[in-house]
Design an enzyme around this catalytic site. Sequence first.
Site, PDB file in Angstrom:
ATOM      1  N   GLU A 192      11.695  -5.124  -7.776  1.00 18.76           N
ATOM      2  CA  GLU A 192      10.269  -4.908  -8.875  1.00 18.76           C
ATOM      3  C   GLU A 192      10.761  -4.623 -10.687  1.00 18.76           C
ATOM      4  O   GLU A 192       9.891  -5.385 -11.331  1.00 18.76           O
ATOM      5  CB  GLU A 192       9.639  -3.965  -8.105  1.00 18.76           C
ATOM      6  CG  GLU A 192       8.265  -3.621  -8.621  1.00 18.76           C
ATOM      7  CD  GLU A 192       7.720  -3.432  -7.215  1.00 18.76           C
ATOM      8  OE1 GLU A 192       7.279  -1.604  -7.772  1.00 18.76           O
ATOM      9  OE2 GLU A 192       6.875  -2.570  -7.249  1.00 18.76           O
ATOM     10  N   THR A 230       1.800   9.547  -7.886  1.00 14.68           N
ATOM     11  CA  THR A 230       2.653   9.529  -7.767  1.00 14.68           C
ATOM     12  C   THR A 230       4.376   9.736  -6.963  1.00 14.68           C
ATOM     13  O   THR A 230       5.075   9.776  -6.712  1.00 14.68           O
ATOM     14  CB  THR A 230       3.909  10.292  -9.553  1.00 14.68           C
ATOM     15  OG1 THR A 230       2.257   9.591 -10.753  1.00 14.68           O
ATOM     16  CG2 THR A 230       4.773   9.566  -9.879  1.00 14.68           C
ATOM     17  N   THR A 263       0.425   3.812  -3.213  1.00 11.79           N
ATOM     18  CA  THR A 263      -0.537   4.927  -3.775  1.00 11.79           C
ATOM     19  C   THR A 263      -1.788   5.730  -2.961  1.00 11.79           C
ATOM     20  O   THR A 263      -2.536   4.516  -2.707  1.00 11.79           O
ATOM     21  CB  THR A 263      -0.556   4.194  -4.921  1.00 11.79           C
ATOM     22  OG1 THR A 263       0.584   3.516  -5.808  1.00 11.79           O
ATOM     23  CG2 THR A 263      -1.418   5.592  -6.287  1.00 11.79           C
ATOM     24  N   GLY A 272       0.912  -1.148  -0.401  1.00 14.16           N
ATOM     25  CA  GLY A 272      -0.231  -0.338  -0.284  1.00 14.16           C
ATOM     26  C   GLY A 272       0.852   0.947   0.205  1.00 14.16           C
ATOM     27  O   GLY A 272       1.513   1.835   0.809  1.00 14.16           O
TER      28      GLY A 272
HETATM   29  C1  LIG Z   1      -4.215  -2.835 -12.104  1.00 15.00           C
HETATM   30  C2  LIG Z   1      -3.114  -1.787 -11.131  1.00 15.00           C
HETATM   31  C3  LIG Z   1      -2.526  -2.262  -9.905  1.00 15.00           C
HETATM   32  C4  LIG Z   1      -1.317  -1.249  -9.519  1.00 15.00           C
HETATM   33  N1  LIG Z   1      -0.871  -1.400  -7.528  1.00 15.00           N
HETATM   34  C5  LIG Z   1      -0.797  -1.095  -7.031  1.00 15.00           C
HETATM   35  C6  LIG Z   1      -0.265  -1.608  -5.536  1.00 15.00           C
HETATM   36  O1  LIG Z   1      -0.263  -3.043  -5.695  1.00 15.00           O
HETATM   37  N2  LIG Z   1       0.128  -0.609  -5.320  1.00 15.00           N
HETATM   38  C7  LIG Z   1       0.659   0.460  -5.144  1.00 15.00           C
HETATM   39  O2  LIG Z   1       1.041   1.129  -4.239  1.00 15.00           O
HETATM   40  N3  LIG Z   1       0.389   1.268  -6.399  1.00 15.00           N
HETATM   41  C8  LIG Z   1      -0.717   0.351  -6.998  1.00 15.00           C
HETATM   42  N4  LIG Z   1      -0.539   1.175  -8.486  1.00 15.00           N
HETATM   43  C9  LIG Z   1      -0.566   2.796  -8.621  1.00 15.00           C
HETATM   44  C10 LIG Z   1       0.421   2.282  -9.540  1.00 15.00           C
HETATM   45  O3  LIG Z   1       1.745   2.373  -8.955  1.00 15.00           O
HETATM   46  C11 LIG Z   1      -0.415   3.849 -10.277  1.00 15.00           C
HETATM   47  O4  LIG Z   1      -1.272   4.220 -10.774  1.00 15.00           O
HETATM   48  C12 LIG Z   1       1.272   5.038 -10.535  1.00 15.00           C
HETATM   49  O5  LIG Z   1       2.243   5.254 -10.159  1.00 15.00           O
HETATM   50  C13 LIG Z   1       0.631   6.209 -11.442  1.00 15.00           C
HETATM   51  O6  LIG Z   1       0.211   6.779 -10.263  1.00 15.00           O
HETATM   52  P1  LIG Z   1      -1.493   7.792 -10.631  1.00 15.00           P
HETATM   53  O7  LIG Z   1      -2.558   7.116 -11.033  1.00 15.00           O
HETATM   54  O8  LIG Z   1      -2.009   8.261  -9.232  1.00 15.00           O
HETATM   55  O9  LIG Z   1      -1.390   8.846 -11.869  1.00 15.00           O
HETATM   56  P2  LIG Z   1      -0.445   9.882 -11.525  1.00 15.00           P
HETATM   57  O10 LIG Z   1       0.382  10.597 -10.647  1.00 15.00           O
HETATM   58  O11 LIG Z   1      -1.959  10.982 -11.242  1.00 15.00           O
HETATM   59  O12 LIG Z   1      -0.058  10.165 -13.276  1.00 15.00           O
HETATM   60  C14 LIG Z   1      -0.791  10.892 -14.036  1.00 15.00           C
HETATM   61  C15 LIG Z   1       0.109  11.058 -15.305  1.00 15.00           C
HETATM   62  O13 LIG Z   1       0.547  11.984 -15.508  1.00 15.00           O
HETATM   63  C16 LIG Z   1       1.958  11.591 -15.411  1.00 15.00           C
HETATM   64  N5  LIG Z   1       2.936  12.531 -14.270  1.00 15.00           N
HETATM   65  C17 LIG Z   1       2.588  12.783 -13.177  1.00 15.00           C
HETATM   66  N6  LIG Z   1       3.243  14.009 -12.663  1.00 15.00           N
HETATM   67  C18 LIG Z   1       4.265  14.026 -13.779  1.00 15.00           C
HETATM   68  C19 LIG Z   1       6.049  14.543 -14.115  1.00 15.00           C
HETATM   69  N7  LIG Z   1       6.008  15.215 -12.587  1.00 15.00           N
HETATM   70  N8  LIG Z   1       6.333  14.935 -15.442  1.00 15.00           N
HETATM   71  C20 LIG Z   1       5.880  14.032 -16.358  1.00 15.00           C
HETATM   72  N9  LIG Z   1       4.657  13.004 -15.962  1.00 15.00           N
HETATM   73  C21 LIG Z   1       3.978  12.944 -14.786  1.00 15.00           C
HETATM   74  C22 LIG Z   1       2.571   9.943 -15.089  1.00 15.00           C
HETATM   75  O14 LIG Z   1       3.491   9.199 -15.605  1.00 15.00           O
HETATM   76  C23 LIG Z   1       0.815   9.901 -15.298  1.00 15.00           C
HETATM   77  O15 LIG Z   1       0.712   9.387 -16.638  1.00 15.00           O
HETATM   78  C24 LIG Z   1      -1.390   0.057  -9.168  1.00 15.00           C
HETATM   79  C25 LIG Z   1      -1.782   1.230 -10.641  1.00 15.00           C
HETATM   80  C26 LIG Z   1      -2.667  -0.505 -11.513  1.00 15.00           C
HETATM   81  C27 LIG Z   1      -3.260   0.367 -12.776  1.00 15.00           C
END
Ligand SMILES: Cc1cc2nc3c(=O)[nH]c(=O)nc-3n(C[C@H](O)[C@H](O)[C@H](O)COP(=O)(O)OP(=O)(O)OC[C@H]3O[C@@H](n4cnc5c(N)ncnc54)[C@H](O)[C@@H]3O)c2cc1C
Length: 387
Positions: free
Chosen positions: A245, A131, A125, A123
């Site tokens: 990872e 991100t 995100t 856990g």
């Molecule tokens: C099926 C699935 C399983 C997952 N499993 C896990 C899990 O087990 N545990 C866990 O903790 N998380 C998990 N995740 C979360 C995953 O790691 C995040 O979705 C990912 O890190 C992106 O975060 P976000 O979705 O909030 O996107 P955001 O942070 O909102 O970003 C959205 C988009 O904007 C871009 N972006 C954001 N900031 C910048 C920047 N400064 N420069 C350029 N581009 C940028 C990103 O690259 C992305 O394309 C999972 C996600 C999915 C879809």
Amino acid sequence: MLRRADQSHADIRDAVRDLCTHFPDSYWRETDKQRVYPEEFVKALTAAGWLAALIPEEYGGSGLGVTEASIILEEIQRAGGNGGACHAQMYTMGTLLRHGSAAQKEHYLPKIATGELRLQAFGVTEPGSGTDTTSLKTMAVRKGDRYIINGQKVFTSRVQHSDMMLLLARTTPRDQVAKKSQGLSVFLVDLRDVYDRGFSVTPIDTLMNHETNQVFFDDLEIPADSLIGEAGKGFRYILDGMNAERILIAAECIGDGYWFTERATDYACERVIFDRPIGQNQGVQFPISRAYCNVRAADLMRYEAARLFDAGEACGEEANMAKMLAADASWEAANACVQTHGGYGFAREFDIERKFRETRLYQVAPVSTNLILSYIAEHVLGMPRSY
Ligand SMILES: Cc1cc2nc3c(=O)[nH]c(=O)nc-3n(C[C@H](O)[C@H](O)[C@H](O)COP(=O)(O)OP(=O)(O)OC[C@H]3O[C@@H](n4cnc5c(N)ncnc54)[C@H](O)[C@@H]3O)c2cc1C
């Protein structure tokens, strides 16, 4: 249980391939269609010891390296399966192994090695931070011999099929630390008795069959000895696990990439249109050839990253590049495979569309392509920090 000394890479490939023959396309098609957890597959993989690959022998694992672990996951994908259901059981324990106390390791690792305990939920995100991990809001407040947790996580995968969860939470408010990466701590949360004590889960329906969830903490009390390592150093601990990872996910993408190029090639040779195999046309051949070249190139970077990791050398650059190149290559191969199959690429019974949906994830998770590019720009090429 398999031992390091007995295992050549070819042995590992053969054994995993053999296990996967018991879980053919129809198995994965059906679990995908029904949106159910592939429990039989995970049990078989656990029983064969493959998910304990990275656990040292003294704790009942096989003591293999990341190179061997990556081969295991590659073969699952290459056989048409989806290791995403359980890959985290292999590597989530790395934080415990590297930073846990002797008592924690002795208590948990042997049970994780046998599969008696599943530690495959992670856990990090949150809805408000995404991100930007160090902006996470979930708080763990120390009260005597307990921590009280409040907050929310999102996309916490496999939590309904885990006994334990690795949780990153803030233990010192952000305005009380010099750097925002400080004041975060890692906890090993026992999920077996939390559901009526301030812990709840809401599943998220996703593009592919992937058990992922929203997780809510409402005054959840956990014992203070659930803390791993020192309070406040959790962000560093989580970063320590990221290279492994990235390499393992890269290997999964490579397995997918080979699967797509093999399927595309076979179909291109079989399918006769205009009285000749479609694969006789260079317009059909070239996208498959190009995708294959890129899968092979990513594969080399995977091996280089894994070699450095297993030698205990710095591998952040190579692990990140391997993950990005492999995710790009598998996605390119997926597109070429769909295109080669024409309309049949969209028909469930061909399994192409399922693998296409599954491999798309790795452009976003566990780290998005943009974040890898910004890592390379800043830490490898020396450009200014962009965020
Ligand atoms: C099926 C699935 C399983 C997952 N499993 C896990 C899990 O087990 N545990 C866990 O903790 N998380 C998990 N995740 C979360 C995953 O790691 C995040 O979705 C990912 O890190 C992106 O975060 P976000 O979705 O909030 O996107 P955001 O942070 O909102 O970003 C959205 C988009 O904007 C871009 N972006 C954001 N900031 C910048 C920047 N400064 N420069 C350029 N581009 C940028 C990103 O690259 C992305 O394309 C999972 C996600 C999915 C879809």
